[in-house]
Write a protein that holds these residues in place. Structure first.
Motif, PDB file in Angstrom:
ATOM      1  N   ARG A  18       0.781  -1.235   0.000  1.00  0.00           N
ATOM      2  CA  ARG A  18       0.000   0.000   0.000  1.00  0.00           C
ATOM      3  C   ARG A  18       0.813   1.287   0.000  1.00  0.00           C
ATOM      4  N   LEU A  19       2.072   1.235   0.421  1.00  0.00           N
ATOM      5  CA  LEU A  19       2.879   2.451   0.476  1.00  0.00           C
ATOM      6  C   LEU A  19       3.693   2.608  -0.794  1.00  0.00           C
ATOM      7  N   LYS A  20       3.881   3.842  -1.226  1.00  0.00           N
ATOM      8  CA  LYS A  20       4.659   4.137  -2.422  1.00  0.00           C
ATOM      9  C   LYS A  20       6.040   4.625  -2.003  1.00  0.00           C
ATOM     10  N   TRP A  21       7.088   3.903  -2.370  1.00  0.00           N
ATOM     11  CA  TRP A  21       8.445   4.311  -2.054  1.00  0.00           C
ATOM     12  C   TRP A  21       9.398   3.739  -3.104  1.00  0.00           C
ATOM     13  N   ARG A  22      10.547   4.371  -3.207  1.00  0.00           N
ATOM     14  CA  ARG A  22      11.531   3.973  -4.223  1.00  0.00           C
ATOM     15  C   ARG A  22      12.048   2.572  -3.956  1.00  0.00           C
ATOM     16  N   LEU A  23      12.317   1.869  -5.050  1.00  0.00           N
ATOM     17  CA  LEU A  23      12.900   0.514  -5.011  1.00  0.00           C
ATOM     18  C   LEU A  23      11.987  -0.502  -4.324  1.00  0.00           C
ATOM     19  N   ARG A  24      10.696  -0.196  -4.229  1.00  0.00           N
ATOM     20  CA  ARG A  24       9.781  -1.128  -3.574  1.00  0.00           C
ATOM     21  C   ARG A  24       9.765  -2.472  -4.295  1.00  0.00           C
ATOM     22  N   SER A  25       9.664  -2.455  -5.610  1.00  0.00           N
ATOM     23  CA  SER A  25       9.605  -3.695  -6.381  1.00  0.00           C
ATOM     24  C   SER A  25      10.906  -4.479  -6.269  1.00  0.00           C
ATOM     25  N   ALA A  26      12.039  -3.772  -6.269  1.00  0.00           N
ATOM     26  CA  ALA A  26      13.335  -4.457  -6.178  1.00  0.00           C
ATOM     27  C   ALA A  26      13.503  -5.127  -4.817  1.00  0.00           C
ATOM     28  N   VAL A  27      13.131  -4.421  -3.752  1.00  0.00           N
ATOM     29  CA  VAL A  27      13.250  -5.012  -2.413  1.00  0.00           C
ATOM     30  C   VAL A  27      12.308  -6.199  -2.264  1.00  0.00           C
ATOM     31  N   PHE A  28      11.098  -6.084  -2.828  1.00  0.00           N
ATOM     32  CA  PHE A  28      10.161  -7.205  -2.750  1.00  0.00           C
ATOM     33  C   PHE A  28      10.681  -8.404  -3.537  1.00  0.00           C
ATOM     34  N   ALA A  29      11.346  -8.154  -4.659  1.00  0.00           N
ATOM     35  CA  ALA A  29      11.936  -9.246  -5.429  1.00  0.00           C
ATOM     36  C   ALA A  29      13.018  -9.965  -4.623  1.00  0.00           C
ATOM     37  N   ILE A  30      13.759  -9.204  -3.804  1.00  0.00           N
ATOM     38  CA  ILE A  30      14.773  -9.829  -2.946  1.00  0.00           C
ATOM     39  C   ILE A  30      14.103 -10.727  -1.915  1.00  0.00           C
ATOM     40  N   PHE A  31      12.976 -10.244  -1.350  1.00  0.00           N
ATOM     41  CA  PHE A  31      12.257 -11.078  -0.401  1.00  0.00           C
ATOM     42  C   PHE A  31      11.724 -12.339  -1.070  1.00  0.00           C
ATOM     43  N   LEU A  32      11.226 -12.216  -2.290  1.00  0.00           N
ATOM     44  CA  LEU A  32      10.750 -13.393  -3.009  1.00  0.00           C
ATOM     45  C   LEU A  32      11.886 -14.362  -3.299  1.00  0.00           C
ATOM     46  N   ALA A  33      13.070 -13.817  -3.580  1.00  0.00           N
ATOM     47  CA  ALA A  33      14.230 -14.683  -3.799  1.00  0.00           C
ATOM     48  C   ALA A  33      14.545 -15.493  -2.555  1.00  0.00           C
ATOM     49  N   GLY A  34      14.230 -14.928  -1.388  1.00  0.00           N
ATOM     50  CA  GLY A  34      14.432 -15.679  -0.148  1.00  0.00           C
ATOM     51  C   GLY A  34      13.592 -16.938  -0.068  1.00  0.00           C
ATOM     52  N   LEU A  35      12.460 -16.958  -0.768  1.00  0.00           N
ATOM     53  CA  LEU A  35      11.636 -18.165  -0.807  1.00  0.00           C
ATOM     54  C   LEU A  35      12.304 -19.291  -1.591  1.00  0.00           C
ATOM     55  N   MET A  36      13.220 -18.934  -2.494  1.00  0.00           N
ATOM     56  CA  MET A  36      13.871 -19.933  -3.325  1.00  0.00           C
ATOM     57  C   MET A  36      15.113 -20.536  -2.670  1.00  0.00           C
ATOM     58  N   VAL A  37      15.547 -19.962  -1.567  1.00  0.00           N
ATOM     59  CA  VAL A  37      16.738 -20.468  -0.872  1.00  0.00           C
ATOM     60  C   VAL A  37      16.314 -21.585   0.074  1.00  0.00           C
ATOM     61  N   PRO A  38      16.813 -22.802  -0.122  1.00  0.00           N
ATOM     62  CA  PRO A  38      16.469 -23.889   0.810  1.00  0.00           C
ATOM     63  C   PRO A  38      16.925 -23.558   2.232  1.00  0.00           C
TER      64      PRO A  38
END
Length: 198
Positions: A18-38
């Motif tokens: 819900r919040l608009k801030w710079r690099l939001r999509s990039a940071v979220f992609a990093i969090f999603l990458a954490g799901l791929m790490v066993p």
């Protein structure tokens, strides 16, 4: 541990949704990458960290790696927060509510079903965790039930385990999960088809 993880994950998910801030999509992609790490890849660095903090063989040492947030929890709640209509938040802003007030007084009550589901799933995962507590706990003062069952099974290697006692202990270990699911079954099922408005 479960409450803290769900709460902080909910705040992070709200910021991503819900919040608009710079690099939001990039940071979220990093969090999603954490799901791929066993999870097995994180055990050694977490163990070194817990050892440096002198928390080996303590309950806080067992809980610390998963105490605050998890990528799955953030992803799960972000998907729900994104479905809440913008009109509801805009109406609250017109009425003078702040972003913090909207989160606590509007978004959290509307998200009771998915938050409850996430809390139950997180609790079950923590309750059934075996390998990490086995690495960190060495004595009875910090040994969790799953590890204690393995110790109980290996106490009589020559005569074989006491199967009756082991089955009774396993039932005691599984009973809280069964009760928890029976109590929250309807809420868990309802959250599968959740939407932003009731």
């Amino acid at each position: 541990m479960t409450a803290g993880q769900v709460f902080f994950s909910a705040m992070a998910a709200y910021a991503f949704a819900r919040l608009k801030w710079r690099l939001r999509s990039a940071v979220f992609a990093i969090f999603l990458a954490g799901l791929m790490v066993p999870a097995i890849f994180t055990f050694l660095p977490n163990f070194v960290l817990i050892k440096e903090l002198h928390m080996i063989d303590t309950l806080i040492g067992i809980a610390l790696p998963s105490m605050l947030i998890s990528p799955f929890a953030i992803f799960f709640l972000r998907q729900f927060f994104a479905t809440i209509p913008n009109e509801i938040e805009e109406a609250a802003l017109i009425d003078g509510a702040s972003k913090v007030g909207i989160f606590f007084r509007l978004v959290m009550p509307m998200s009771a079903a998915p938050i409850t589901t996430l809390a139950v799933l997180t609790y079950i995962t923590s309750w059934n965790d075996y390998f990490w507590p086995l690495m960190v706990s060495y004595t009875d003062r910090s040994r969790v039930l799953t590890v204690a069952l393995a110790v109980f099974k290996s106490q009589t290697p020559n005569t074989g385990p006491d199967w009756a006692g082991l089955m009774a202990a396993t039932l005691v270990a599984a009973l809280p999960m069964l009760v928890l699911f029976l109590v929250f079954a309807r809420r868990i099922v309802n959250s599968i088809g959740f939407s932003g408005i009731k």
